[in-house]
Design a protein around this motif. Structure first.
Motif, PDB file in Angstrom:
ATOM      1  N   ILE A  70       0.836  -1.058  -0.166  1.00 18.00           N
ATOM      2  CA  ILE A  70       0.151   0.128   0.080  1.00 18.00           C
ATOM      3  C   ILE A  70       0.959   1.201   0.049  1.00 18.00           C
ATOM      4  O   ILE A  70       1.923   1.337   0.760  1.00 18.00           O
ATOM      5  N   PRO A 110      -2.246  -6.280  17.221  1.00 16.41           N
ATOM      6  CA  PRO A 110      -2.916  -7.141  16.498  1.00 16.41           C
ATOM      7  C   PRO A 110      -3.279  -6.628  15.062  1.00 16.41           C
ATOM      8  O   PRO A 110      -2.990  -5.661  14.657  1.00 16.41           O
ATOM      9  N   HIS A 117       0.831   0.220   7.328  1.00 20.60           N
ATOM     10  CA  HIS A 117       0.405   1.573   6.883  1.00 20.60           C
ATOM     11  C   HIS A 117       1.491   2.445   7.645  1.00 20.60           C
ATOM     12  O   HIS A 117       2.256   3.121   6.790  1.00 20.60           O
ATOM     13  N   ARG A 241      -9.490  -1.797  10.085  1.00 18.78           N
ATOM     14  CA  ARG A 241     -10.429  -2.713   9.024  1.00 18.78           C
ATOM     15  C   ARG A 241     -11.880  -2.806   9.609  1.00 18.78           C
ATOM     16  O   ARG A 241     -13.143  -2.752   8.855  1.00 18.78           O
TER      17      ARG A 241
HETATM   18  N1  LIG Z   1      -5.438   4.911  12.226  1.00 20.64           N
HETATM   19  C1  LIG Z   1      -5.487   5.011  10.840  1.00 20.64           C
HETATM   20  N2  LIG Z   1      -5.852   5.742   9.981  1.00 20.64           N
HETATM   21  C2  LIG Z   1      -6.177   5.580   8.729  1.00 20.64           C
HETATM   22  N3  LIG Z   1      -6.290   4.388   8.139  1.00 20.64           N
HETATM   23  C3  LIG Z   1      -5.592   3.409   8.979  1.00 20.64           C
HETATM   24  C4  LIG Z   1      -5.341   3.439  10.464  1.00 20.64           C
HETATM   25  N4  LIG Z   1      -5.049   2.384  10.770  1.00 20.64           N
HETATM   26  C5  LIG Z   1      -5.207   1.603   9.703  1.00 20.64           C
HETATM   27  N5  LIG Z   1      -5.593   2.082   8.772  1.00 20.64           N
HETATM   28  C6  LIG Z   1      -5.717   1.514   7.292  1.00 20.64           C
HETATM   29  O1  LIG Z   1      -6.504   0.421   7.655  1.00 20.64           O
HETATM   30  C7  LIG Z   1      -6.147  -0.800   6.775  1.00 20.64           C
HETATM   31  C8  LIG Z   1      -5.245  -1.918   7.801  1.00 20.64           C
HETATM   32  O2  LIG Z   1      -4.143  -1.355   8.254  1.00 20.64           O
HETATM   33  P1  LIG Z   1      -2.458  -2.139   8.302  1.00 20.64           P
HETATM   34  O3  LIG Z   1      -1.690  -1.002   8.509  1.00 20.64           O
HETATM   35  O4  LIG Z   1      -2.710  -3.051   7.125  1.00 20.64           O
HETATM   36  O5  LIG Z   1      -2.895  -2.858   9.441  1.00 20.64           O
HETATM   37  P2  LIG Z   1      -2.000  -4.138  10.310  1.00 20.64           P
HETATM   38  O6  LIG Z   1      -0.653  -3.875   9.314  1.00 20.64           O
HETATM   39  O7  LIG Z   1      -1.683  -3.531  11.436  1.00 20.64           O
HETATM   40  O8  LIG Z   1      -2.638  -5.290  10.017  1.00 20.64           O
HETATM   41  C9  LIG Z   1      -5.083  -0.129   5.918  1.00 20.64           C
HETATM   42  O9  LIG Z   1      -5.943   0.401   4.532  1.00 20.64           O
HETATM   43  C10 LIG Z   1      -4.726   1.174   6.754  1.00 20.64           C
HETATM   44  O10 LIG Z   1      -4.354   2.283   5.569  1.00 20.64           O
END
Ligand SMILES: Nc1ncnc2c1ncn2[C@@H]1O[C@H](COP(=O)(O)OP(=O)(O)O)[C@@H](O)[C@H]1O
Ligand SMILES: [Mg+2]
Length: 264
Positions: A70, A110, A117, A241
């Motif tokens: 991403i 978790p 991100h 999510r």
């Molecule tokens: N605080 C936040 N603000 C905006 N978008 C977020 C936030 N936390 C997560 N996201 C979005 O939610 C989705 C999942 O986040 P991700 O970074 O893949 O989580 P993880 O790696 O902890 O499982 C992504 O699309 C991310 O951009």
């Protein structure tokens, strides 16, 4: 300026690969004459534009080759949704001091809390600073290292992965690793130790890393090096999510209700 001089100038710009200058030259020279700009102003403008353009292109190329799943930035991140997170700590990381100092960053938490991100957003900042950087999922990394080992290319692969100023290893512990995988992982960590920065993300606590790396001795050798110079960021919040999914379901329900009321 004679046509011959102009042609020579353009040929020289072409061989110097000053493509931006070539593009803006005709219009800009007209403007310079009209506005009676002096020679220093002209040179300053031309070289600033050329340098900006090169920086932009280098950044775009770096991001394209980085392998990010991403491309989200720090300004896309909603800190109010994740109160356990210290915004100043993330802003400090965004100064890239940790990269200059070859320190590590570990995001724990978790699924869905923004680990990938934030890691990616810091990677994008690193690219803006012209640091070489690369993103890789932990499972893919181990598969690649094993393949290189069987093809007698392991030293080359380790050298390449060792050299990035910033390497992002995402999702440690999502899939189990065998001893050979853990050994290869250790070799990479040992090579990067105190030389270059690595960002790790994991859904497992450090005490669970013993199970992730299949062997307690290897796990503690890895943790020892990873944590020696490191910032650990433990995200304890809810999944973004799930929040998005809940909001989507709520909106869907509202539409269904409205339609139902209209037809009633
Ligand atoms: N605080 C936040 N603000 C905006 N978008 C977020 C936030 N936390 C997560 N996201 C979005 O939610 C989705 C999942 O986040 P991700 O970074 O893949 O989580 P993880 O790696 O902890 O499982 C992504 O699309 C991310 O951009
Ligand atoms: Mg993730």
């Amino acid at each position: 300026m004679s046509e011959l001089t102009m042609e020579r100038l353009k040929n020289n710009l072409e061989s110097l690969k000053m493509r931006n200058t070539l593009e803006i030259l005709d219009n800009y020279l007209e403007r310079a004459v009209r506005e009676q700009l002096n020679i220093v102003e002209v040179l300053d403008y031309i070289f600033s534009e050329e340098a900006d353009n090169r920086r932009r292109q280098a950044y775009e190329k770096q991001v394209q080759l980085s392998g990010f799943p991403i491309k989200k930035t720090l300004s896309d991140f909603d800190f109010s949704f994740q109160p356990s997170l210290d915004r100043r700590q993330i802003e400090e990381l965004a100064t890239m001091r940790f990269v200059w100092n070859a320190e590590n960053v570990i995001f724990l938490g978790p699924p869905g809390v923004g680990k990938t991100h934030l890691a990616t957003a810091l990677g994008l900042v690193a690219a803006q600073h012209r640091f070489s950087m690369y993103y890789i999922n932990c499972h893919t990394l181990i598969e690649q290292l094993k393949k290189s080992h069987y093809e007698n290319r392991l030293p080359d692969r380790l050298r390449t992965l060792g050299k990035y100023k910033l390497l992002i290893i995402d999702e440690i512990g999502y899939l189990p690793m065998d001893i050979q995988g853990a050994n290869l992982f250790f070799q990479l960590i040992a090579r990067r130790y105190e030389k270059n920065s690595t960002i790790f993300t994991s859904n497992k606590t450090f005490s669970q890393w013993n199970d992730v790396f299949a062997d307690v001795t290897i796990a503690s050798a890895i943790l020892d090096r990873v944590l020696h110079h490191a910032t650990v960021i433990n995200i304890k919040g809810e999944s973004y999510r799930l929040k998005e999914r809940k909001e989507f379901m709520k909106q869907k329900q509202q539409i269904v209700n409205t339609l139902y009321e209209r037809n009633a």
